[in-house]
Design a protein around this motif. Structure first.
Motif, PDB file in Angstrom:
ATOM      1  N   GLN A 191       0.830  -1.189   0.000  1.00 22.33           N
ATOM      2  CA  GLN A 191       0.000   0.000   0.000  1.00 22.33           C
ATOM      3  C   GLN A 191       0.867   1.242   0.000  1.00 22.33           C
ATOM      4  O   GLN A 191       1.870   1.318   0.700  1.00 22.33           O
ATOM      5  N   LEU A 192       0.489   2.239  -0.800  1.00 25.53           N
ATOM      6  CA  LEU A 192       1.203   3.509  -0.839  1.00 25.53           C
ATOM      7  C   LEU A 192       0.567   4.480   0.153  1.00 25.53           C
ATOM      8  O   LEU A 192      -0.654   4.520   0.319  1.00 25.53           O
ATOM      9  N   TYR A 193       1.430   5.282   0.804  1.00 27.07           N
ATOM     10  CA  TYR A 193       0.955   6.279   1.757  1.00 27.07           C
ATOM     11  C   TYR A 193       1.642   7.613   1.500  1.00 27.07           C
ATOM     12  O   TYR A 193       2.803   7.655   1.088  1.00 27.07           O
ATOM     13  N   VAL A 194       0.925   8.690   1.799  1.00 23.82           N
ATOM     14  CA  VAL A 194       1.531  10.013   1.908  1.00 23.82           C
ATOM     15  C   VAL A 194       1.281  10.482   3.342  1.00 23.82           C
ATOM     16  O   VAL A 194       0.363  10.005   4.006  1.00 23.82           O
ATOM     17  N   LYS A 217      -3.158  18.428  -2.268  1.00 25.58           N
ATOM     18  CA  LYS A 217      -3.910  17.185  -2.082  1.00 25.58           C
ATOM     19  C   LYS A 217      -3.469  16.455  -0.819  1.00 25.58           C
ATOM     20  O   LYS A 217      -4.292  15.842  -0.138  1.00 25.58           O
ATOM     21  N   VAL A 218      -2.191  16.524  -0.505  1.00 23.07           N
ATOM     22  CA  VAL A 218      -1.711  15.894   0.720  1.00 23.07           C
ATOM     23  C   VAL A 218      -2.294  16.600   1.930  1.00 23.07           C
ATOM     24  O   VAL A 218      -2.751  15.964   2.887  1.00 23.07           O
ATOM     25  N   VAL A 234      -3.344   7.531  -8.642  1.00 23.07           N
ATOM     26  CA  VAL A 234      -3.521   8.934  -8.245  1.00 23.07           C
ATOM     27  C   VAL A 234      -2.271   9.509  -7.583  1.00 23.07           C
ATOM     28  O   VAL A 234      -2.263  10.680  -7.188  1.00 23.07           O
ATOM     29  N   LEU A 235      -1.211   8.728  -7.482  1.00 19.97           N
ATOM     30  CA  LEU A 235       0.016   9.209  -6.833  1.00 19.97           C
ATOM     31  C   LEU A 235       0.518  10.530  -7.419  1.00 19.97           C
ATOM     32  O   LEU A 235       0.938  11.412  -6.658  1.00 19.97           O
ATOM     33  N   PRO A 236       0.498  10.724  -8.751  1.00 17.46           N
ATOM     34  CA  PRO A 236       0.989  12.003  -9.298  1.00 17.46           C
ATOM     35  C   PRO A 236       0.273  13.228  -8.716  1.00 17.46           C
ATOM     36  O   PRO A 236       0.871  14.303  -8.629  1.00 17.46           O
TER      37      PRO A 236
END
Length: 302
Positions: A191-194, A217-218, A234-236
């Motif tokens: 899983q990707l996280y910011v 967005k973050v 949606v990472l970009p």
């Protein structure tokens, strides 16, 4: 004569034992001098000069920074490569390894309020817990300082660190531009996280002290909770002009080979700084010093 000597010797031994200011727990001598610490759950008597501390979550770096001896730490602390030598002789423990903790004979136990078996741990040694995020990361260190009877040392470090970090932030913003954005991402368990501004991984320094900009967005999704899980697609939208990638080699990092990731402007412009996730995970003084040195080198080539 011998009948008189033997009772006298026994009495002398008993008097010496009674006059001893310490007590033995787990075959370890503990100093009986205490202070009262005002914990989240109320006042608690803790050692004035703790000698054998067990940290079950989060605060190993705080204790080490204040030169207090550790005898047991959590698995995350043991996984930190920066602390390999410091913790070589320290046992790995958890909130469920009660027998091992008893054998270590701690005089103080510290952890997050979410740990299990607090009542049982409190029977072994004074146990103080903290709720993550109840105070900011620097006040947290001062609280650890109070607990360890080293508040002045903790406060002195905090004052000095804030000044150095803010000065570095001024230099970095001058280098990359006042409007440049920085995001912190991590891949963990597929899983990707910011991350927002208070979830370790360098976020406290970047956003709180250096005053660098978080992508919009973050800020919308991660600021309140501290982190936000997202898909690769949606990472970009969450990627800043600069990216701090907290890399954990044990997890799946295959997203880095995707066209989506490779076409992110920060990636194209070589503005991605990879850090060891195990080294960057926490926000204790030792980790913060390491993070500050890294950011100065990465952004300023110092």
């Amino acid at each position: 004569m011998k009948k008189l000597i033997i009772p006298f010797v026994i009495l002398l031994i008993l008097l010496m034992a009674c006059s001893n200011e310490g007590e033995k727990v787990g075959n370890v001598d503990h100093n009986s001098d205490t202070i009262t610490y005002e914990s989240e759950k109320g006042p608690i008597e803790v050692p004035e000069d703790p000698q054998r501390v067990v940290v079950l979550s989060g605060f190993a770096g705080n204790v080490m920074a204040l030169d207090v001896n550790l005898v047991g730490v959590d698995s995350w602390a043991k996984m930190n490569p920066q602390w390999k030598d410091k913790l070589a002789s320290v046992e790995e423990v958890s909130d469920e390894s009660l027998e091992k903790i008893i054998e270590l004979g701690p005089d103080l136990i510290i952890g997050y309020s979410s740990i299990k078996n607090i009542d049982k741990l409190s029977e072994i040694a004074p146990t103080v817990t903290f709720t993550y995020g109840a105070v900011d990361y620097l006040k947290q260190h001062i609280e650890i300082g109070k607990l360890l009877n080293k508040e002045e040392e903790a406060q002195a470090w905090v004052d000095d660190f804030k000044q150095r970090a803010q000065e570095s932030g001024d230099e970095i913003r001058a280098e990359i531009g006042e409007d440049a954005t920085v995001s912190v991402i991590e891949s963990f368990d597929k899983q990707l996280y910011v991350y927002g501004d208070n979830w370790g991984r360098g976020t406290e320094i970047l956003y709180q002290e250096m005053n660098l900009n978080m992508p919009e967005k973050v800020a919308e999704e991660a600021q309140d909770a501290g982190y936000y899980a997202l898909s690769l697609e949606v990472l970009p939208e969450y990627a800043g002009d600069y990216i701090i990638f907290s890399r954990i080699d044990e997890t799946d990092n295959s997203f880095m080979q995707s066209d989506i990731y490779r076409n992110i402007p920060a990636v194209v412009n070589n503005n991605v700084f990879e850090v060891n996730g195990h080294e960057f995970y926490s926000n204790d003084p030792l980790t913060l010093e390491y993070q500050l040195a890294y950011f100065k080198k990465a952004f300023l080539n110092e």
